[in-house]
Enzyme design. Structure first.
Site, PDB file in Angstrom:
ATOM      1  N   CYS A   1       0.837  -1.189   0.000  1.00  0.00           N
ATOM      2  CA  CYS A   1       0.000   0.000   0.000  1.00  0.00           C
ATOM      3  C   CYS A   1       0.881   1.251   0.000  1.00  0.00           C
ATOM      4  CB  CYS A   1      -0.883  -0.026   1.242  1.00  0.00           C
ATOM      5  SG  CYS A   1      -1.594   1.571   1.627  1.00  0.00           S
ATOM      6  N   GLU A   2       0.664   2.110  -0.982  1.00  0.00           N
ATOM      7  CA  GLU A   2       1.534   3.292  -1.074  1.00  0.00           C
ATOM      8  C   GLU A   2       1.174   4.359  -0.043  1.00  0.00           C
ATOM      9  OE1 GLU A   2       1.089   4.695  -5.067  1.00  0.00           O
ATOM     10  OE2 GLU A   2      -0.640   5.942  -4.616  1.00  0.00           O
ATOM     11  N   HIS A   3       0.046   4.198   0.637  1.00  0.00           N
ATOM     12  CA  HIS A   3      -0.333   5.164   1.667  1.00  0.00           C
ATOM     13  C   HIS A   3       0.233   4.809   3.031  1.00  0.00           C
ATOM     14  CE1 HIS A   3      -3.829   5.576  -1.265  1.00  0.00           C
ATOM     15  NE2 HIS A   3      -3.040   6.612  -1.432  1.00  0.00           N
ATOM     16  N   HIS A   4       0.452   3.505   3.267  1.00  0.00           N
ATOM     17  CA  HIS A   4       0.937   3.080   4.580  1.00  0.00           C
ATOM     18  C   HIS A   4       2.218   2.252   4.526  1.00  0.00           C
ATOM     19  CE1 HIS A   4      -3.460   3.745   5.178  1.00  0.00           C
ATOM     20  NE2 HIS A   4      -3.010   4.368   6.233  1.00  0.00           N
TER      21      HIS A   4
ATOM     22  N   GLN B 154      -4.536  -0.697  -5.254  1.00  0.00           N
ATOM     23  CA  GLN B 154      -4.985  -1.899  -5.966  1.00  0.00           C
ATOM     24  C   GLN B 154      -5.603  -1.582  -7.327  1.00  0.00           C
ATOM     25  OE1 GLN B 154      -7.010  -4.806  -3.492  1.00  0.00           O
ATOM     26  NE2 GLN B 154      -8.100  -5.607  -5.273  1.00  0.00           N
TER      27      GLN B 154
ATOM     28  N   HIS C 287      -5.771  -5.942   2.512  1.00  0.00           N
ATOM     29  CA  HIS C 287      -4.862  -4.838   2.796  1.00  0.00           C
ATOM     30  C   HIS C 287      -4.470  -4.873   4.269  1.00  0.00           C
ATOM     31  CE1 HIS C 287      -5.852  -2.308  -0.934  1.00  0.00           C
ATOM     32  NE2 HIS C 287      -6.420  -3.477  -1.097  1.00  0.00           N
TER      33      HIS C 287
ATOM     34  N   CYS D 203      -3.075  -2.684   5.882  1.00  0.00           N
ATOM     35  CA  CYS D 203      -3.347  -1.388   6.537  1.00  0.00           C
ATOM     36  C   CYS D 203      -4.797  -1.327   7.016  1.00  0.00           C
ATOM     37  CB  CYS D 203      -3.029  -0.229   5.604  1.00  0.00           C
ATOM     38  SG  CYS D 203      -3.926  -0.268   4.054  1.00  0.00           S
TER      39      CYS D 203
END
Ligand SMILES: [Zn+2]
Length: 237
Positions: free
Chosen positions: A124-127, A165, A193, A195
């Site tokens: 996940c590019e956010h977490h 995703q 995910h 996250c």
């Protein structure tokens, strides 16, 4: 000017930014099909990147209060740096893209080819924590075919990046279209995910399903045939 007031305003500002950052992270939306990259992304070579990331990760661990003279911890900054560059984010570098050799469709097999349950391990590019699941891909040959393992390699290449995703799904579909010289491709990704399961709402049961259909797969009957094959699988992850 009142310095105290200024500081307060700054804090308030930071707070808003934090909330916005959290909101973007939790929505998991993708802004673009291409992975957002800097123009100078590959000016530094891998060894230099590993040295720099090691240095910065050591800083992060130190700020967290960890004692980097501890035997168990002291190798971690270098380990993480190597893992980022050489393993889990190696798909950022187009030099690592798998070469796809095309073969003539000798058997004149013009039906749908489905490869299901391809392992997906992305991040996940956010977490920056894992997204783990399965991809199911299909195509109808335009006269050319590729080796089955190449389908896995394409999924793997685009997975080895910080991702969302939706973008991963479209990137796989676009690459298959390019390589197979046909619009007739389908991709489904079904993934969990970390996250979502290990933080935030701590939902360990939900999984996320995304799909991309092109050409003949936009046709209801063709799509249903694909979904029938895929639903025979046991998606356990
Ligand atoms: Zn996330």
């Amino acid at each position: 000017m009142n310095g105290k007031h200024n500081g307060h305003a700054l804090n308030g500002h930071h707070h808003d930014v934090d909330e916005l950052v959290d909101a973007i992270g939790d929505e998991h939306g993708a802004a673009s099909i291409d992975t957002p990259m800097r123009p100078d992304a590959f000016v530094l070579d891998d060894d230099t990147k590993i040295d720099l990331i090691e240095e910065h990760f050591r800083e992060i661990m130190g700020i967290l209060g960890l004692d980097l003279t501890d035997d168990s911890l002291k190798g971690s900054p270098r380990r993480v740096a190597k893992m980022y560059v050489k393993e889990i984010f190696r798909g950022l570098n187009p030099a690592n893209k798998p070469a796809a050799t095309l073969f003539d469709n000798k058997f004149r097999y013009n039906e749908m080819l489905v490869e299901k349950d391809i392992l997906v391990q992305t991040y996940c590019e956010h977490h920056f924590v894992p997204i783990i699941g399965k991809a199911h891909v299909a195509y109808i040959s335009s006269g050319k075919v590729i080796g089955l393992s190449k389908l896995n390699r394409i999924v793997e290449y685009f997975s080895k990046r910080p991702q969302v995703q939706e973008r991963l799904t479209v990137q796989i579909a676009d690459e298959l279209k390019k390589v197979l010289q046909t619009e007739d491709v389908a991709v489904i990704v079904d993934a969990k995910h970390l996250c979502v399961s290990t933080r935030g709402v701590h939902d360990v049961n939900s999984s996320t399903i995304t799909s991309a259909y092109g050409g003949k797969f936009e046709d209801e009957a063709t799509r249903q045939e694909f979904l029938r094959y895929v639903s025979c699988s046991n998606v356990t992850i």
